[in-house]
Each structure stands twice: as C-alpha cells, then as structure tokens.
Design a protein around this motif. Structure first.
Motif, PDB file in Angstrom:
ATOM      1  N   LYS A 121      16.297 -78.400  18.347  1.00 11.28           N
ATOM      2  CA  LYS A 121      17.637 -78.258  17.776  1.00 11.28           C
ATOM      3  C   LYS A 121      17.841 -76.869  17.167  1.00 11.28           C
ATOM      4  CE  LYS A 121      17.718 -83.179  16.537  1.00 11.28           C
ATOM      5  NZ  LYS A 121      17.797 -84.151  15.420  1.00 11.28           N
ATOM      6  N   ASP A 122      16.776 -76.064  17.175  1.00 12.67           N
ATOM      7  CA  ASP A 122      16.829 -74.724  16.586  1.00 12.67           C
ATOM      8  C   ASP A 122      17.362 -73.736  17.625  1.00 12.67           C
ATOM      9  OD1 ASP A 122      16.389 -72.229  15.479  1.00 12.67           O
ATOM     10  OD2 ASP A 122      14.440 -72.754  14.628  1.00 12.67           O
ATOM     11  N   ASN A 123      18.654 -73.488  17.584  1.00  5.65           N
ATOM     12  CA  ASN A 123      19.282 -72.618  18.579  1.00  5.65           C
ATOM     13  C   ASN A 123      18.713 -71.204  18.557  1.00  5.65           C
ATOM     14  OD1 ASN A 123      20.967 -74.657  19.494  1.00  5.65           O
ATOM     15  ND2 ASN A 123      22.633 -74.116  18.104  1.00  5.65           N
ATOM     16  N   PHE A 124      18.415 -70.709  17.362  1.00  8.68           N
ATOM     17  CA  PHE A 124      17.884 -69.350  17.234  1.00  8.68           C
ATOM     18  C   PHE A 124      16.527 -69.232  17.919  1.00  8.68           C
ATOM     19  CE2 PHE A 124      15.703 -65.954  14.768  1.00  8.68           C
ATOM     20  CZ  PHE A 124      16.561 -64.904  15.088  1.00  8.68           C
ATOM     21  N   GLU A 150      17.034 -69.167  21.684  1.00 15.20           N
ATOM     22  CA  GLU A 150      17.538 -67.850  22.094  1.00 15.20           C
ATOM     23  C   GLU A 150      16.401 -66.838  22.189  1.00 15.20           C
ATOM     24  OE1 GLU A 150      20.584 -66.642  19.404  1.00 15.20           O
ATOM     25  OE2 GLU A 150      21.845 -68.394  19.802  1.00 15.20           O
ATOM     26  N   ASN A 151      15.549 -66.805  21.159  1.00 12.74           N
ATOM     27  CA  ASN A 151      14.430 -65.858  21.146  1.00 12.74           C
ATOM     28  C   ASN A 151      13.442 -66.136  22.273  1.00 12.74           C
ATOM     29  OD1 ASN A 151      15.367 -64.417  18.962  1.00 12.74           O
ATOM     30  ND2 ASN A 151      14.201 -65.588  17.449  1.00 12.74           N
ATOM     31  N   MET A 171      13.977 -67.662  25.220  1.00 14.57           N
ATOM     32  CA  MET A 171      14.539 -67.306  26.522  1.00 14.57           C
ATOM     33  C   MET A 171      14.585 -65.792  26.712  1.00 14.57           C
ATOM     34  SD  MET A 171      15.249 -69.778  28.563  1.00 14.57           S
ATOM     35  CE  MET A 171      15.753 -71.484  28.725  1.00 14.57           C
ATOM     36  N   GLN A 172      14.909 -65.084  25.650  1.00 16.37           N
ATOM     37  CA  GLN A 172      14.962 -63.628  25.736  1.00 16.37           C
ATOM     38  C   GLN A 172      13.578 -63.047  25.986  1.00 16.37           C
ATOM     39  OE1 GLN A 172      16.629 -61.761  22.259  1.00 16.37           O
ATOM     40  NE2 GLN A 172      17.044 -59.847  23.328  1.00 16.37           N
ATOM     41  N   SER A 173      12.566 -63.680  25.409  1.00 18.15           N
ATOM     42  CA  SER A 173      11.195 -63.201  25.566  1.00 18.15           C
ATOM     43  C   SER A 173      10.618 -63.553  26.936  1.00 18.15           C
ATOM     44  CB  SER A 173      10.314 -63.792  24.466  1.00 18.15           C
ATOM     45  OG  SER A 173       8.956 -63.491  24.676  1.00 18.15           O
ATOM     46  N   LEU A 174      10.832 -64.800  27.381  1.00 18.44           N
ATOM     47  CA  LEU A 174      10.221 -65.270  28.627  1.00 18.44           C
ATOM     48  C   LEU A 174      10.970 -64.817  29.876  1.00 18.44           C
ATOM     49  CD1 LEU A 174       9.159 -68.973  27.904  1.00 18.44           C
ATOM     50  CD2 LEU A 174       7.695 -66.965  28.086  1.00 18.44           C
ATOM     51  N   LYS A 175      12.291 -64.942  29.831  1.00 19.39           N
ATOM     52  CA  LYS A 175      13.120 -64.677  31.016  1.00 19.39           C
ATOM     53  C   LYS A 175      12.566 -65.404  32.250  1.00 19.39           C
ATOM     54  CE  LYS A 175      15.019 -60.196  29.626  1.00 19.39           C
ATOM     55  NZ  LYS A 175      14.601 -60.291  28.210  1.00 19.39           N
ATOM     56  N   PRO A 176      12.479 -66.733  32.187  1.00 19.71           N
ATOM     57  CA  PRO A 176      11.890 -67.488  33.307  1.00 19.71           C
ATOM     58  C   PRO A 176      12.747 -67.414  34.565  1.00 19.71           C
ATOM     59  CG  PRO A 176      12.903 -68.979  31.730  1.00 19.71           C
ATOM     60  CD  PRO A 176      12.944 -67.617  31.105  1.00 19.71           C
ATOM     61  N   ASP A 177      12.087 -67.566  35.713  1.00 19.70           N
ATOM     62  CA  ASP A 177      12.794 -67.610  36.993  1.00 19.70           C
ATOM     63  C   ASP A 177      13.386 -68.993  37.245  1.00 19.70           C
ATOM     64  OD1 ASP A 177      11.967 -64.907  38.024  1.00 19.70           O
ATOM     65  OD2 ASP A 177       9.993 -65.822  37.753  1.00 19.70           O
ATOM     66  N   ILE A 178      12.711 -70.003  36.705  1.00 24.16           N
ATOM     67  CA  ILE A 178      13.127 -71.396  36.888  1.00 24.16           C
ATOM     68  C   ILE A 178      13.050 -72.105  35.544  1.00 24.16           C
ATOM     69  CG2 ILE A 178      12.483 -73.626  37.909  1.00 24.16           C
ATOM     70  CD1 ILE A 178      11.410 -72.094  40.316  1.00 24.16           C
ATOM     71  N   TYR A 227      20.714 -68.590  31.847  1.00 25.64           N
ATOM     72  CA  TYR A 227      21.499 -67.734  32.734  1.00 25.64           C
ATOM     73  C   TYR A 227      21.811 -66.382  32.095  1.00 25.64           C
ATOM     74  CZ  TYR A 227      22.291 -71.697  35.882  1.00 25.64           C
ATOM     75  OH  TYR A 227      22.130 -72.733  36.758  1.00 25.64           O
ATOM     76  N   LYS A 228      21.909 -66.350  30.774  1.00 30.76           N
ATOM     77  CA  LYS A 228      22.165 -65.081  30.092  1.00 30.76           C
ATOM     78  C   LYS A 228      21.018 -64.106  30.334  1.00 30.76           C
ATOM     79  CE  LYS A 228      23.494 -65.177  25.757  1.00 30.76           C
ATOM     80  NZ  LYS A 228      23.411 -65.301  24.272  1.00 30.76           N
ATOM     81  N   ASN A 229      19.795 -64.630  30.363  1.00 27.08           N
ATOM     82  CA  ASN A 229      18.616 -63.781  30.495  1.00 27.08           C
ATOM     83  C   ASN A 229      18.120 -63.629  31.929  1.00 27.08           C
ATOM     84  OD1 ASN A 229      17.597 -63.027  27.614  1.00 27.08           O
ATOM     85  ND2 ASN A 229      18.220 -65.181  27.463  1.00 27.08           N
ATOM     86  N   ASN A 230      18.565 -64.516  32.810  1.00 24.21           N
ATOM     87  CA  ASN A 230      18.198 -64.384  34.221  1.00 24.21           C
ATOM     88  C   ASN A 230      19.296 -65.006  35.083  1.00 24.21           C
ATOM     89  OD1 ASN A 230      17.095 -64.175  36.743  1.00 24.21           O
ATOM     90  ND2 ASN A 230      15.148 -65.159  36.239  1.00 24.21           N
ATOM     91  N   PRO A 231      20.362 -64.266  35.340  1.00 26.27           N
ATOM     92  CA  PRO A 231      21.486 -64.813  36.116  1.00 26.27           C
ATOM     93  C   PRO A 231      21.137 -65.156  37.557  1.00 26.27           C
ATOM     94  CG  PRO A 231      21.766 -62.457  35.723  1.00 26.27           C
ATOM     95  CD  PRO A 231      20.614 -62.894  34.877  1.00 26.27           C
ATOM     96  N   ASN A 232      19.974 -64.705  38.030  1.00 30.74           N
ATOM     97  CA  ASN A 232      19.557 -65.013  39.402  1.00 30.74           C
ATOM     98  C   ASN A 232      18.574 -66.176  39.475  1.00 30.74           C
ATOM     99  OD1 ASN A 232      21.043 -62.851  40.645  1.00 30.74           O
ATOM    100  ND2 ASN A 232      19.508 -61.436  39.830  1.00 30.74           N
TER     101      ASN A 232
END
Length: 275
Positions: A46-49, A52-53, A55-62, A96-101
């Motif tokens: 439930k911790d949105n922050f 966010e951190n 996803m920004q760090s990992l930037k997963p493909d899937i 999608y913000k961190n990996n739109p593809n």
C-alpha cells in the motif's frame, strides 16, 4: 530479461518463481511477507512511494501481477479487494512510466465470465473486472503491451483442506460421505503446477492479449467426485447431492497450445498421491 513478480509467496506465485529462475530469467519479487530469495523485497504494497522507487530502480521488462488477497472463504467480499485493485493500478502506472516497451501481465478469474450470475456477484469478482477494464483502457491510450490471464478453477498440493478437491479426496479416502453442491455446474479444474507452466509459456512466447489458463475441458463437481471414487476404489454411494440452485452454467475455455490434451484423471491421481 528482467521480471518483477508480485505474489511470489502465494499459491500460484510460489510455483511460478522456480520455473522462471530455472529458465534463467532475472526475477525480482515483492510482497508483504518474508521470502527466502535473494532478490525479494519485503514492502507494504500500500506504500505508493516504495513502489515508485522500486519501479524506478528496477525498470523490469515484464511485470507479473499475481498479488491479491485470497484467504479462503473470506476474500469474496473483503475490503482487501479494493486495496488490491488500487495496488494493481499503481503497479501498471509505474511499470509503464519506467518501461513503456515492457509487457504487463494481469491475472483474473473465470468468475469474470459469471459476473451476471449469483456466483459472480461479489466484491472479489467485481474488483478483478474493474482492474481488467482499467488495464485495458490505460494500455490502449499509449499502445502499451499488456496481457490478461483468466485463471480457471485452481487446485493442487498445498491448497486449504476446505477447497473442493482436497475436501473430496480426504473424505472419500476415509470412506466418509461427501456433499456436492450445485452438481451440474461445469468448471475447468486446473492443477496449480500447470497454471505456473502456462504463465511461463505465455511469457516465453511474448503473448499479448487475453488468454484462458485452463485445460479446455470442463467437468461437473459430481463428475470429479466420481473420478476420485474410481481412483480410490470406493463406492459412489458416498456422494450426496445438494441442489442449492437451479441455475446451471458451463464456461467455454480455450487453453494455450501447451495444454490441449491433459488427462485430468492423471492429475487427480498425482494430487491423491501427494495429499
């Protein structure tokens, strides 16, 4: 290929994680529970922050979003469903913000096909439907790649003893009477191990769109009970029918190519041996 898996400690996720790692995917997991896995991050979903951190760090493909509150008998109308809906939308936004593809895989339930019946009239099903609709609409706005798997009637080793397959096996093995409700409704019963393998198959083939996670063959609960009687060599007279509803249904399902000719009786034999 970097994969983020939510729900890795759950019934399905715990079977999927070893499949992915064995196939050399670079898998990261998140969840509220501890997990003996080096790339697991314990965090409050439930911790949105925190999300966010991450996803920004990992930037997963899937992203494989299997996290949901599914405590047996409680989850149907629990307000936890609303938290899970919120988590799912937050995950897809940050993904999608961190990996739109990348490809976001959401997972629902065959109950979505029953939304207009008494069986589908609950907060769990409605929350899954809303998550599905938001994902589809959000992805279409920017041509994001997304996939949604409709998981059919799951069973397998480690499920709660009150679940129908385990209940039938335990009672019939002890030659006790069992009570089958709504015996003529047909379901596609699928073993949890095969669910994990089907999800992997979809990922491996970069599957985009909706797909059923199933065998493609439906059985009534009464038919399943009779199969178990045959395997255990006990009398079918132990099966007692309880007609709770006059409403009958059969869900049409179309499996991916990997599982078109599964013999469910073989899977039930394996379940009996391992229970």
């Amino acid at each position: 290929m970097k994969v983020l898996l939510t729900g890795a400690t759950g019934f399905i996720g715990s079977k999927l994680l070893p499949v992915l790692t064995q196939e050399k995917y670079d898998v990261y997991t998140i969840g509220r529970s501890n997990l003996d896995y080096a790339k697991h991050t314990k965090l409050d979903l439930k911790d949105n922050f925190a999300i966010e951190n991450l996803m920004q760090s990992l930037k997963p493909d899937i992203c494989l979003n299997l996290a949901w509150f599914v405590k047996h008998k409680i989850y149907w109308n629990s307000d936890e469903n609303l938290d899970c809906l919120s988590l799912s939308t937050k995950l897809m936004k940050e993904f999608y913000k961190n990996n739109p593809n990348g490809i976001f895989y959401g997972f629902g339930t065959f109950y979505q096909y029953l939304h207009d019946t008494h069986i589908g009239n609950n907060l769990y099903t409605k929350s899954k439907i809303k998550t599905y609709e938001i994902l589809k609409d959000f992805a279409s706005l920017s041509n994001y790649k997304t996939s949604w798997g409709f998981i059919h009637n799951v069973y397998g080793k480690g499920e709660p003893s009150e679940k129908i397959i385990s209940y039938l096996i335990t009672k019939l093995r002890n030659k006790e009477e069992v009570f089958v409700q709504n015996p003529f409704n047909k379901f596609d019963f699928i073993n949890v191990v095969d669910i994990a393998n089907q999800i992997f198959y979809a990922i491996k083939n970069n599957y985009i769109g909706d797909f059923d996670i199933c065998y493609g063959t439906s059985f009534t609960t009464q038919e399943i009970a009779y199969m178990i009687c045959d395997i255990l060599n006990v009398s079918k007279d132990l099966i007692k029918i309880n007609h709770q509803s006059d409403q009958k249904f059969e869900i049409s399902s179309k499996p991916l190519d990997i599982y078109k000719n599964i013999n469910i009786k073989d899977r039930l034999c394996e379940m009996i041996d391992n229970l």
